[in-house]
Design a protein around this motif. Structure first.
Motif, PDB file in Angstrom:
ATOM      1  N   MET A   1       0.822  -1.202   0.000  1.00 19.48           N
ATOM      2  CA  MET A   1       0.000   0.000   0.000  1.00 19.48           C
ATOM      3  C   MET A   1       0.860   1.258   0.000  1.00 19.48           C
ATOM      4  O   MET A   1       2.014   1.244   0.431  1.00 19.48           O
ATOM      5  CB  MET A   1      -0.940   0.001   1.210  1.00 19.48           C
ATOM      6  CG  MET A   1      -1.866  -1.205   1.261  1.00 19.48           C
ATOM      7  SD  MET A   1      -2.908  -1.401  -0.205  1.00 19.48           S
ATOM      8  CE  MET A   1      -3.991   0.007  -0.017  1.00 19.48           C
ATOM      9  N   ASP A   2       0.256   2.372  -0.451  1.00 18.69           N
ATOM     10  CA  ASP A   2       1.025   3.609  -0.518  1.00 18.69           C
ATOM     11  C   ASP A   2       1.122   4.268   0.859  1.00 18.69           C
ATOM     12  O   ASP A   2       0.488   3.854   1.825  1.00 18.69           O
ATOM     13  CB  ASP A   2       0.446   4.570  -1.561  1.00 18.69           C
ATOM     14  CG  ASP A   2      -0.955   5.067  -1.196  1.00 18.69           C
ATOM     15  OD1 ASP A   2      -1.315   5.064  -0.006  1.00 18.69           O
ATOM     16  OD2 ASP A   2      -1.691   5.463  -2.119  1.00 18.69           O
ATOM     17  N   LEU A   3       1.930   5.315   0.910  1.00 15.65           N
ATOM     18  CA  LEU A   3       2.264   5.964   2.175  1.00 15.65           C
ATOM     19  C   LEU A   3       1.031   6.519   2.879  1.00 15.65           C
ATOM     20  O   LEU A   3       0.923   6.431   4.106  1.00 15.65           O
ATOM     21  CB  LEU A   3       3.280   7.078   1.916  1.00 15.65           C
ATOM     22  CG  LEU A   3       3.758   7.873   3.131  1.00 15.65           C
ATOM     23  CD1 LEU A   3       4.422   6.964   4.139  1.00 15.65           C
ATOM     24  CD2 LEU A   3       4.728   8.966   2.673  1.00 15.65           C
ATOM     25  N   ARG A   4       0.081   7.084   2.135  1.00 19.22           N
ATOM     26  CA  ARG A   4      -1.089   7.701   2.756  1.00 19.22           C
ATOM     27  C   ARG A   4      -1.907   6.677   3.540  1.00 19.22           C
ATOM     28  O   ARG A   4      -2.356   6.960   4.653  1.00 19.22           O
ATOM     29  CB  ARG A   4      -1.959   8.376   1.691  1.00 19.22           C
ATOM     30  CG  ARG A   4      -1.307   9.587   1.028  1.00 19.22           C
ATOM     31  CD  ARG A   4      -2.099  10.021  -0.185  1.00 19.22           C
ATOM     32  NE  ARG A   4      -2.106   8.977  -1.216  1.00 19.22           N
ATOM     33  CZ  ARG A   4      -2.779   9.064  -2.346  1.00 19.22           C
ATOM     34  NH1 ARG A   4      -3.514  10.138  -2.613  1.00 19.22           N
ATOM     35  NH2 ARG A   4      -2.732   8.082  -3.245  1.00 19.22           N
ATOM     36  N   PHE A   5      -2.100   5.491   2.968  1.00 22.81           N
ATOM     37  CA  PHE A   5      -2.856   4.439   3.635  1.00 22.81           C
ATOM     38  C   PHE A   5      -2.165   4.018   4.935  1.00 22.81           C
ATOM     39  O   PHE A   5      -2.794   3.896   5.983  1.00 22.81           O
ATOM     40  CB  PHE A   5      -3.012   3.230   2.710  1.00 22.81           C
ATOM     41  CG  PHE A   5      -3.639   2.032   3.371  1.00 22.81           C
ATOM     42  CD1 PHE A   5      -5.017   1.901   3.450  1.00 22.81           C
ATOM     43  CD2 PHE A   5      -2.846   1.030   3.924  1.00 22.81           C
ATOM     44  CE1 PHE A   5      -5.600   0.799   4.067  1.00 22.81           C
ATOM     45  CE2 PHE A   5      -3.412  -0.077   4.534  1.00 22.81           C
ATOM     46  CZ  PHE A   5      -4.794  -0.190   4.611  1.00 22.81           C
ATOM     47  N   LEU A   6      -0.851   3.788   4.851  1.00 21.31           N
ATOM     48  CA  LEU A   6      -0.116   3.325   6.030  1.00 21.31           C
ATOM     49  C   LEU A   6      -0.121   4.378   7.126  1.00 21.31           C
ATOM     50  O   LEU A   6      -0.232   4.047   8.318  1.00 21.31           O
ATOM     51  CB  LEU A   6       1.315   2.964   5.632  1.00 21.31           C
ATOM     52  CG  LEU A   6       1.455   1.810   4.626  1.00 21.31           C
ATOM     53  CD1 LEU A   6       2.918   1.593   4.272  1.00 21.31           C
ATOM     54  CD2 LEU A   6       0.839   0.531   5.172  1.00 21.31           C
ATOM     55  N   ARG A   7      -0.001   5.650   6.759  1.00 19.71           N
ATOM     56  CA  ARG A   7      -0.059   6.715   7.766  1.00 19.71           C
ATOM     57  C   ARG A   7      -1.419   6.728   8.457  1.00 19.71           C
ATOM     58  O   ARG A   7      -1.510   6.860   9.682  1.00 19.71           O
ATOM     59  CB  ARG A   7       0.212   8.063   7.104  1.00 19.71           C
ATOM     60  CG  ARG A   7       1.679   8.331   6.823  1.00 19.71           C
ATOM     61  CD  ARG A   7       1.862   9.627   6.057  1.00 19.71           C
ATOM     62  NE  ARG A   7       3.278   9.994   5.953  1.00 19.71           N
ATOM     63  CZ  ARG A   7       3.732  10.971   5.183  1.00 19.71           C
ATOM     64  NH1 ARG A   7       2.874  11.675   4.420  1.00 19.71           N
ATOM     65  NH2 ARG A   7       5.017  11.260   5.150  1.00 19.71           N
ATOM     66  N   LEU A   8      -2.483   6.594   7.677  1.00 16.77           N
ATOM     67  CA  LEU A   8      -3.826   6.593   8.258  1.00 16.77           C
ATOM     68  C   LEU A   8      -4.008   5.427   9.218  1.00 16.77           C
ATOM     69  O   LEU A   8      -4.595   5.584  10.300  1.00 16.77           O
ATOM     70  CB  LEU A   8      -4.875   6.531   7.150  1.00 16.77           C
ATOM     71  CG  LEU A   8      -5.173   7.826   6.396  1.00 16.77           C
ATOM     72  CD1 LEU A   8      -6.083   7.560   5.211  1.00 16.77           C
ATOM     73  CD2 LEU A   8      -5.801   8.862   7.330  1.00 16.77           C
ATOM     74  N   LYS A   9      -3.514   4.250   8.852  1.00 16.46           N
ATOM     75  CA  LYS A   9      -3.675   3.074   9.716  1.00 16.46           C
ATOM     76  C   LYS A   9      -2.875   3.226  11.002  1.00 16.46           C
ATOM     77  O   LYS A   9      -3.340   2.828  12.078  1.00 16.46           O
ATOM     78  CB  LYS A   9      -3.251   1.805   8.977  1.00 16.46           C
ATOM     79  CG  LYS A   9      -4.033   1.478   7.724  1.00 16.46           C
ATOM     80  CD  LYS A   9      -5.531   1.560   7.904  1.00 16.46           C
ATOM     81  CE  LYS A   9      -6.104   0.538   8.847  1.00 16.46           C
ATOM     82  NZ  LYS A   9      -7.581   0.599   8.914  1.00 16.46           N
TER      83      LYS A   9
END
Length: 325
Positions: free
Chosen positions: A175-183
């Motif tokens: 997954m991209d960075l935005r998804f991982l940051r949100l999680k």
């Protein structure tokens, strides 16, 4: 050899993660994948095949959150302080410069899969205030909620947090960075606000801990015959009730519950690491027939042994393909 692979999704050279230092001279094999997501926050995916390793902590104030995906993880900081993790459990620590400088860890099943979240509270707080002001994480509150006046804790992660831990573990490579940051922010907010259960007094003397280990080893190695707790208690001059209480104090669960769970976890490892027939793995786990084993396995893991093997092998194949790209 333990390969430490950095995947810096922020485009900035990552700092040296606190936990990786202990693996430099460890005897074993495996991989640690490190992802730095934003200032003060990184995650590590650990896939290890080894028995023991020693960790030296140096980063004061760093919050370290470990979650066990598969296998078992046992760490002793001192004769009094120890952590025992099974799948679905987490351990939280904040090194204060005194406690837990050195820890001796072991993996009783010979392998371990887990996720480690490392947080530098000041840097993470500053980044979130500047870049994600709508997501409020008070790290002082998070630390108080998780640790109180202690420097470490461990126990079940709970269904909501476990779901996010597993999402991070399975999706970090893809997954991209935005998804991982949100999680990660979701997880930090959950850990700040979900009340933690009060732990029991986990102190056991050195003699009690050694006796619990002896009892466990005896039960695990005697697969063929029935082991009498009465006989074992008599051998050590204690009552059965005291023996059972002491075992639960050290391992957190009753004797036979621990043995059943341990053997199912060994079976899960064999399903992934070997091509043995499921009937043979069932027998190794102490089950007379595959149907009883499948029922117990499904209750423990939420899937049948064959489905578990297929899913795990699929993830491993996908991970290899990603590394080759």
């Amino acid at each position: 050899m333990i390969d430490i692979i950095f995947h810096d999704k922020t485009g900035v050279t990552p700092y040296n993660p606190g936990q990786t230092g202990g693996f430099e001279n460890a005897a074993g094999s495996g991989e640690i994948h490190y992802y730095r997501l934003f200032d003060g926050v990184g995650i590590m995916l650990l896939r290890l095949e080894m028995e023991t390793y020693t960790e030296i902590r140096t980063q004061i104030g760093m919050i370290e959150i470990n979650f066990c995906i598969n296998g078992r993880f046992e760490t002793s900081f001192s004769m009094r302080d120890s952590v025992l993790l099974k799948p679905g459990d987490m351990a939280v620590s904040c090194y204060d410069g005194r406690h837990g400088t050195r820890s001796e860890s072991r993996f009783p099943l010979g392998c371990y899969e887990g996720l480690c979240l490392e947080v530098d509270p000041a840097a993470a707080q500053n980044w979130l205030e500047k870049n994600a002001p709508g997501f409020s994480v008070d790290f002082a509150v998070l630390k108080q909620n998780l640790l109180g006046n202690r420097w470490f804790m461990f126990g079940t992660a709970g269904p909501r947090c476990e779901h996010v831990f597993r999402e991070l573990y399975e999706n970090a490579p893809y997954m991209d960075l935005r998804f991982l940051r949100l999680k990660v922010v979701e997880l930090l907010m959950l850990l700040s606000r979900i009340p933690q259960e009060e732990g029991t007094d986990l102190y056991c003397s050195t003699e009690q801990t050694e006796l619990a280990h002896h009892l466990r080893d005896h039960l695990l190695t005697n697969r063929e015959g029935y082991v009498s707790l009465v006989q074992l208690a008599e051998e050590h001059g204690i009552s059965v009730s005291h023996l059972q209480k002491m075992f639960k104090q050290v391992y957190g669960v009753p004797v036979y519950h621990y043995i059943k769970e341990y053997r199912l976890e060994q079976a899960a490892v064999e399903l992934v690491r070997s091509a043995k027939p499921i009937t043979q793995i069932a027998q190794n786990a102490g089950y007379d027939n595959a149907s009883k084993f499948s029922e117990a396995f499904r209750k423990r893991y939420g899937t049948t042994p064959s489905q578990y093997r297929t899913h795990a092998n699929g993830l491993a194949k996908r991970s290899r393909e990603i590394r080759m790209e």
